[in-house]
Design an enzyme around this catalytic site. Structure first.
Site, short mmCIF file in Angstrom:
data_model
loop_
_atom_site.label_atom_id
_atom_site.label_comp_id
_atom_site.label_asym_id
_atom_site.label_seq_id
_atom_site.Cartn_x
_atom_site.Cartn_y
_atom_site.Cartn_z
N SER A 96 -24.72 -9.41 50.73
CA SER A 96 -23.72 -9.16 51.74
C SER A 96 -25.19 -8.02 52.27
CB SER A 96 -22.91 -8.21 51.00
OG SER A 96 -21.72 -9.28 50.79
N SER A 137 -21.19 -8.93 54.84
CA SER A 137 -21.01 -7.92 55.29
C SER A 137 -21.60 -6.62 55.47
CB SER A 137 -19.83 -7.47 54.17
OG SER A 137 -20.47 -6.80 52.61
N LYS A 139 -21.46 2.40 55.29
CA LYS A 139 -21.18 0.87 55.06
C LYS A 139 -18.73 1.30 55.48
CE LYS A 139 -21.04 -3.35 53.21
NZ LYS A 139 -20.99 -4.68 52.49
#
Length: 484
Positions: free
Chosen positions: A178, A154, A79
């Site tokens: 997320s 996210s 990420k």
């Protein structure tokens, strides 16, 4: 033969261990898929030469008989909130487009030591905040089941990479859902671990109870493999603790027929669309006979909304006030609006929120004395159009901001208990549907074994089994010059 990039990580590891495939072959298959599907917006930074060199180094070590880590030869997508030495960490923000990390952060360093092939960076919304993964730097991460739909946020970029076969494993983080929401939207498995299982110094506020690092994959067995490699104690993380020994063992089926299961459509307060409730009931009717007992119940979350937003506001001020002093309006409207609301909190409200959070945590501990797991819908709405900032209303009820619609996820965040999302077929509109399964605190290995057992049980039912996107269609679409 199934392309290597489509295989689950635990099978790839088995094939690598017996010499049926090499790390270089696995990496090349994933790189080819990633290059072919660039239009999905999953990967925002990648150095194919470094990926190949890393894989080849692992193959050489294997030939020499050197010790190999548990993730040896497996590509892991990282990420873009985590640092990889020499790579950009942009946080999805133009303010950090030239920010090059000088060292791996502790999460990435641990994965590298475990033998992972660091596959590149995945797309995130600006600063990691928002209801959908659309970055001003890189654009949207497009849901591979419907390119017009959100992949969630996210960790949306990681979810797209997994679902489309670019990588078998992806890291993420979870505050208000997320990891869980993108997993649900893209037909994947994603775990919010118990706080402290992945010890880290990444949090600016070390005592924060909300932000955790965790795994996402195509199945629970792979999530367990990745989480076991991520798990670590760290004296610099006051919440870290040694995980239960069960986490270190391969995924093992449990006797579902012995489980006492609670189910809830809304955990007592979350807005959930009528269509999602109906799909949840229909799915549940197909598998409820797997359990010994099943009862409608939920932990007492009390004043969950007021508590969550107050404590989240405190963290927002701590994280972003210094940045506002430096960047001002360039931080973007989402962050600035959150700061404005957070600064209106009173000391009394903050103190009450801490007290209520403690009560919710202890109530959840008591709840799991009576139930083995809690099952809920994973998301309150189906995947929505990625142009939308968030679902503005659910069944006519205004959401008033980009977080209330995700209460089904962040309500569980308050409990501090581990929560895993697993795929459960498609909804009536043909989009992935997910279940959220919550387990006892710090029993992450047990929870993943329950999830693994359910995935095995679902595999024989086309209404419940993990859906897969039309990869051939996506590859054909890649030749088009415009995506609408």
């Amino acid at each position: 033969m199934t392309s290597l990039c489509n295989m689950p990580a635990h099978q790839l590891r088995e094939q690598f261990a017996i010499g049926a495939v090499s790390a270089a072959e696995i990496a090349e298959s994933c790189l080819e898929r990633s290059a072919a599907l660039k239009h999905l917006g999953a990967m925002v930074w990648q150095e194919p030469g470094e990926v190949r060199a890393s894989a080849e180094a692992i193959d050489r070590a294997k030939r020499k008989g050197e010790p190999l880590g548990p993730l040896a030869g497996l590509p892991v997508a990282i990420k873009d909130l985590n640092d990889i030495a020499g790579a950009p960490t942009t946080f999805g923000s133009p303010l950090f487009k030239d920010n090059i990390a000088t060292a791996d952060d502790d999460v990435v360093a641990n994965l590298r030591a475990a033998g992972a092939v660091l596959f590149g960076k995945t797309n995130v919304p600006e600063h990691g905040f928002g209801a959908t993964t659309t970055s001003p730097l890189f654009g949207p991460a497009r849901n591979p089941f419907d390119l017009a739909r959100s992949a969630g946020a996210s960790t949306g970029g990681g979810a797209v990479a997994l679902a489309s076969g670019m990588a078998p494993l992806a890291t993420g983080s979870d505050f208000a859902g997320s990891l869980r929401t993108p997993a649900s939207f893209c037909g994947l498995t994603g775990l919010r671990p118990s706080n402290g299982v992945v010890g880290t110094r990444r949090r600016g506020m070390a005592w924060s109870a909300f932000d955790v690092e965790g795994p996402m994959a195509r199945c629970a067995a792979d999530c367990k493999l990745l989480l076991a490699a991520m798990a670590r104690g760290d004296p610099g993380d006051p919440l870290s603790a040694s995980p239960h020994e069960r986490l270190g063992k391969p995924a093992t089926p449990v006797d579902l027929g012995g489980l006492r299961v609670a189910v809830s459509e809304d955990i007592g307060f979350a807005p959930v669309a009528r269509s999602v409730r109906a799909t949840f009931r229909d799915k549940l009717a197909r598998f409820k006979q797997l359990f010994r007992e099943l009862e409608a119940a939920t932990p007492d979350l009390g004043a969950a909304e007021r508590t969550f937003f107050a404590l989240r506001g405190v963290g927002f001020v701590a994280d972003f006030s210094p940045m506002e002093s430096e960047f001002g309006h360039l931080l973007g409207p989402v962050v600035l609006d959150e700061l404005k609301r957070a600064r209106a909190l009173t000391a009394e409200e903050i103190g009450a929120a801490h007290l209520e959070h403690t009560r919710v945590f202890r109530a959840a501990l008591d709840f799991f004395e009576d139930y083995d797991v809690l099952i809920t819908p994973a998301a309150s709405v189906p995947p929505f159009a990625h142009e939308d900032d968030y679902p503005a209303a659910i069944d006519g009820e205004p959401m008033g901001g980009y977080l209330r619609w995700e209460a089904i996820a962040w309500g569980i965040t308050l409990t501090q208990h581990p929560a895993v999302v697993i795929p459960c077929g498609l909804d009536p509109s043909g989009l992935p549907f997910g279940l959220q399964i919550v387990g006892p605190n710090r029993q992450d290995g047990y929870l993943l074994d329950v999830a693994h057992s359910l995935e095995l049980a679902f595999a024989g039912d086309p209404e419940l089994a993990r859906p897969t996107p039309d990869i051939d269609g996506l590859l054909r679409r890649a030749t088009e010059t415009t995506i609408r």
